[in-house]
Design an enzyme around this catalytic site. Sequence first.
Site, PDB file in Angstrom:
ATOM      1  N   ASP A 162       0.746  -1.198   0.005  1.00 56.46           N
ATOM      2  CA  ASP A 162      -0.130  -0.009   0.002  1.00 56.46           C
ATOM      3  C   ASP A 162       0.994   1.326   0.016  1.00 56.46           C
ATOM      4  O   ASP A 162       1.658   1.636   0.869  1.00 56.46           O
ATOM      5  CB  ASP A 162      -0.782  -0.024   1.252  1.00 56.46           C
ATOM      6  CG  ASP A 162      -2.176   1.240   1.112  1.00 56.46           C
ATOM      7  OD1 ASP A 162      -2.748   1.240   0.417  1.00 56.46           O
ATOM      8  OD2 ASP A 162      -1.563   2.332   1.783  1.00 56.46           O
ATOM      9  N   GLU A 187      -1.946  -1.616  -6.013  1.00 51.38           N
ATOM     10  CA  GLU A 187      -3.092  -0.922  -6.521  1.00 51.38           C
ATOM     11  C   GLU A 187      -3.042  -0.455  -7.787  1.00 51.38           C
ATOM     12  O   GLU A 187      -1.937   0.212  -7.950  1.00 51.38           O
ATOM     13  CB  GLU A 187      -3.729   0.128  -5.588  1.00 51.38           C
ATOM     14  CG  GLU A 187      -4.534  -0.490  -4.406  1.00 51.38           C
ATOM     15  CD  GLU A 187      -4.839   0.556  -3.250  1.00 51.38           C
ATOM     16  OE1 GLU A 187      -6.064   0.763  -3.179  1.00 51.38           O
ATOM     17  OE2 GLU A 187      -4.116   1.217  -2.638  1.00 51.38           O
ATOM     18  N   ASP A 194      -3.397   1.315   6.793  1.00 52.40           N
ATOM     19  CA  ASP A 194      -2.692   1.242   5.581  1.00 52.40           C
ATOM     20  C   ASP A 194      -2.309  -0.325   5.867  1.00 52.40           C
ATOM     21  O   ASP A 194      -2.164  -0.859   4.473  1.00 52.40           O
ATOM     22  CB  ASP A 194      -1.283   2.066   5.475  1.00 52.40           C
ATOM     23  CG  ASP A 194      -1.840   3.419   5.302  1.00 52.40           C
ATOM     24  OD1 ASP A 194      -2.817   3.710   4.778  1.00 52.40           O
ATOM     25  OD2 ASP A 194      -0.871   4.248   5.743  1.00 52.40           O
TER      26      ASP A 194
END
Length: 327
Positions: A82, A174, A256
């Site tokens: 992340d 992501e 996170d």
Amino acid sequence: MRFTTGTLRVEPDRKHVVLPRLGRLKLHESARKLARRLEAGTARILSATVRRDGGRWHVAFCVEVERAVRTPARPNSTVGVDVGIRHLAVLSTGALVPNPRHLDGAARRMRRLARRLSRRAGPDRRADRRASNRWGRAQAALGRAHSRVANLRRDGLHKLTTRLTREYATVVTEDLNVAGMLRNRRLARHIADAGFAQLRRQLQYKSEWTGGRLVVADRWYPSSKTCSGCGAVKAKLPLSERTYTCTTCGLVLDRDLNAARNLAALAHEATDARSGRESQNGRGADRKTCLGGLVAVKRQPGTASAGQTGTVPPQGGTSTRMLTKAS
Ligand SMILES: [Zn+2]
């Protein structure tokens, strides 16, 4: 300016390069990594590009490299990444990757210089006013500060992505947050988005080198809003909430880290889907987050061979670009 013919070489002292017309140039950074490859015969210079950026001159060599085949140190392992602002990244293992040293200081300096610039008399076409010298100097200083921030962050991301692809067989990250990027024009957001794009690009080619796999979560996958314990999805989670508290199962976890764990879990779903098993997708009631949205990128070890083509390969081809900087 780009050179493809003529003398292109690194001097034996590794501190100078020779370019056509420009001759012998002193480098700020040592070109030892490139020189070592050239001497070993595992690299061949195809072209050199000279450009000016952030008040410095750079020379980038496009190089065809013969790369040894590597494998990840832990062949059956998965890690979720992340990317953040306060930290460079949080891993699903719980490891927190701090921002590069001096980044905060450089960012503060950049903001201060931006304020200074706004107080100077800039160019105004309607009033037919030319920019003042003080505005020009402030502009240049801001440009230098901006590239320092970008350089520090890019360097940190390179170290992180090298570490990740060398260790883990599957890395999950992501996609670029396009919706958020369009809505939020704040600086921090801008830097984070640049980080997303860089991280992804670096992971993509580095996992190719190590024979690993990169899984990119769909940009609508609610990695932050989903509970990594029970799969419940929150309707809302403001950015100010740094801790994820699940109202369903009572999980309390760093925001996170929770997102990183969700990303790591996605890799298993992607694997299940590929092996033909019907995966029971407990998380992500939203249809957009189903497996169809996953982009699983299978990679083979790089097999670039030197000396077979005289043309410059397109970006993302089998050959690799190595950059070295000079000023
Ligand atoms: Zn829960």
